[in-house]
Design an enzyme around this catalytic site. Structure first.
Site, mmCIF file in Angstrom:
data_model
loop_
_atom_site.group_PDB
_atom_site.id
_atom_site.type_symbol
_atom_site.label_atom_id
_atom_site.label_comp_id
_atom_site.label_asym_id
_atom_site.label_seq_id
_atom_site.Cartn_x
_atom_site.Cartn_y
_atom_site.Cartn_z
ATOM 1 N N LYS A 139 0.354 4.082 -0.291
ATOM 2 C CA LYS A 139 -0.496 5.534 0.308
ATOM 3 C C LYS A 139 -0.363 6.361 -0.547
ATOM 4 C CE LYS A 139 0.323 3.461 5.009
ATOM 5 N NZ LYS A 139 -0.058 3.381 6.410
ATOM 6 N N ASN A 182 0.853 -1.287 -0.041
ATOM 7 C CA ASN A 182 -0.018 -0.080 0.134
ATOM 8 C C ASN A 182 1.042 1.341 -0.037
ATOM 9 O OD1 ASN A 182 -1.743 2.066 0.373
ATOM 10 N ND2 ASN A 182 -2.254 1.497 2.524
ATOM 11 N N GLU A 238 -7.051 4.625 7.543
ATOM 12 C CA GLU A 238 -6.917 5.960 7.272
ATOM 13 C C GLU A 238 -8.229 6.589 6.637
ATOM 14 O OE1 GLU A 238 -3.021 5.594 5.366
ATOM 15 O OE2 GLU A 238 -2.181 4.977 7.482
ATOM 16 N N SER A 244 3.253 -2.659 10.433
ATOM 17 C CA SER A 244 4.604 -2.523 10.618
ATOM 18 C C SER A 244 5.367 -3.783 10.468
ATOM 19 C CB SER A 244 4.896 -2.103 12.071
ATOM 20 O OG SER A 244 4.337 -0.754 12.265
ATOM 21 N N HIS A 263 -9.353 0.963 4.433
ATOM 22 C CA HIS A 263 -8.282 1.132 5.160
ATOM 23 C C HIS A 263 -8.684 2.149 6.370
ATOM 24 C CE1 HIS A 263 -4.288 2.295 6.110
ATOM 25 N NE2 HIS A 263 -3.801 1.215 5.579
ATOM 26 N N GLY A 289 2.289 1.984 10.687
ATOM 27 C CA GLY A 289 2.974 3.036 10.763
ATOM 28 C C GLY A 289 3.861 3.399 11.989
ATOM 29 N N GLU A 343 -5.702 -5.091 10.240
ATOM 30 C CA GLU A 343 -4.418 -4.214 10.623
ATOM 31 C C GLU A 343 -4.843 -3.434 11.948
ATOM 32 O OE1 GLU A 343 -2.599 -2.780 6.658
ATOM 33 O OE2 GLU A 343 -4.213 -1.680 6.746
HETATM 34 C C1 PEP Z 1 -0.998 -0.113 5.855
HETATM 35 O O1 PEP Z 1 -0.857 1.338 5.749
HETATM 36 O O2 PEP Z 1 -1.636 -0.812 5.266
HETATM 37 C C2 PEP Z 1 0.348 -0.344 6.669
HETATM 38 C C3 PEP Z 1 0.105 -1.692 7.089
HETATM 39 O O3 PEP Z 1 1.376 0.421 6.902
HETATM 40 P P1 PEP Z 1 2.745 0.011 7.630
HETATM 41 O O4 PEP Z 1 3.101 -1.327 6.983
HETATM 42 O O5 PEP Z 1 3.710 1.260 7.451
HETATM 43 O O6 PEP Z 1 2.548 -0.090 9.134
#
Ligand code: PEP
Length: 250
Positions: free
Chosen positions: A16, A14, A103, A214, A101, A178, A172
Site C-alpha cells: 500500500k 501489498n 481501496e 488480515s 483493489h 486491515g 479479498e
Molecule cells: C490488502 O490490502 O490487500 C490486504 C489484504 O490487507 P491486510 O492483509 O492488511 O488485511
C-alpha cells in the site's frame, strides 16, 4: 486427479502507501535472504509503491522474490496526469500488477469495467494482473457475496480464455482488509470454489485464486489447507519480513 497440485502457491505483499528507501532496503534484503528455501513450493512477490519499483528491481533481481505495482492505467499513453502505463511497469521488469483493489474501487470509484480494462492493458504488455474482488460487510450481510463477486468478475471473464488463463484472482472481502478479522477458511473456501467454477466457464480453472484480508502467520496454514486457496495477498503483515516469510512457509 487433484488439480490443486498444478497451482504453485503464490504469496504476494501489498505494501500500500508504506515504505521509504531506508526501511525498504532492509525489508527487501531480508526477503531476498529468506525466500530461497521456499522457492520450490512458493512464489513470493511484493507490490511496492511506484517510486520504489527501481529499488525493488535492483535489490531483488536474480532472487526468488518477484515484484510488481499496485495499479496501472487502462491507457497505453497520453494526457493522463498521474497515471502509470503498463509499458512503464515493464521498464522496471515488473511481473505483477494489482488491479481493482477494494481501496481503489472505493476511494477512486473504479468500476468493474475499468478494472477489466486495466487487466487487459496489463496483459497486452506481458504483465500478470492480480484482479482483486470482494464484497463489503453490507453486501455480505445481505447474502449477496457470490452475486457481487460474479458481477465483478464478469467483464474480466469476457476478456476470454487465453487472457484469463494468464491472470491471478485475489478474493479479498472488504470487511477483512486491515481489520484483523480474517474470513474463516470455510467461508473463504466457499467463495474460492465459486470463483473457480466461474473461471472454469472460460476454461481457466487452473488460474490461481489468492485469499486476502488480515492474513497473518498464525492463520495462514489453515487458509492454505483449503483446496481452492492457492496463496495470499497480504497487506500489513507483508511489511515485516519475518512475518511475511512465515506466512509463505505455512
Ligand atoms: C490488502 O490490502 O490487500 C490486504 C489484504 O490487507 P491486510 O492483509 O492488511 O488485511
Amino acid at each position: 486427479m487433484n488439480t490443486a497440485s498444478f497451482r504453485k502457491r503464490l504469496v504476494m505483499g501489498n505494501w500500500k502507501m508504506h515504505g521509504g528507501l531506508e526501511a525498504n532496503a532492509k525489508l527487501l534484503a531480508d526477503l531476498r535472504a529468506g525466500a530461497g528455501i521456499l522457492a520450490d513450493y512458493c512464489t513470493l512477490a511484493v507490490c511496492t509503491p511506484f517510486p520504489y519499483l527501481a529499488q525493488a528491481r535492483s535489490q531483488l533481481e536474480n532472487s526468488a522474490v518477484s515484484w510488481g505495482a499496485q495499479d496501472v492505467s487502462a491507457h497505453e499513453k497520453g494526457a493522463y496526469t498521474g497515471e502509470v502505463s503498463a509499458s512503464m511497469l515493464n521498464d522496471f521488469a515488473c511481473t505483477w500488477v494489482l488491479v481493482g483493489h477494494s481501496e481503489r474501487r472505493a476511494m477512486h470509484a473504479e468500476t468493474d469495467d475499468l478494472v477489466a480494462a486495466k487487466a487487459k492493458a496489463a496483459l497486452a504488455a506481458g504483465l500478470a494482473p492480480v484482479v482483486c474482488v470482494g464484497e463489503t460487510l453490507d453486501e455480505q450481510d445481505a447474502g449477496r457475496t457470490l452475486a457481487v463477486i460474479q458481477r465483478q468478475l464478469e467483464p474480466v471473464l469476457a476478456l476470454g480464455s487465453q487472457a484469463v488463463s494468464r491472470l491471478v484472482v485475489a478474493y479479498e472481502p472488504v470487511w477483512a482488509i486491515g481489520t484483523g478479522r480474517s474470513a474463516t477458511p470455510a467461508q473463504a473456501q466457499d467463495v474460492h470454489a465459486a470463483i473457480r467454477a466461474s473461471l472454469a466457464t472460460v476454461d481457466a480453472a487452473q488460474v490461481r485464486v489468492l485469499y486476502g484480508g488480515s492474513v497473518k502467520a498464525d492463520n495462514a496454514a489453515s487458509l492454505f489447507a483449503m483446496p481452492d486457496i492457492d496463496g495470499a495477498l497480504v497487506g500489513g503483515a507483508s511489511l515485516v519480513a519475518d512475518e511475511f516469510l512465515r506466512i509463505a512457509a505455512s
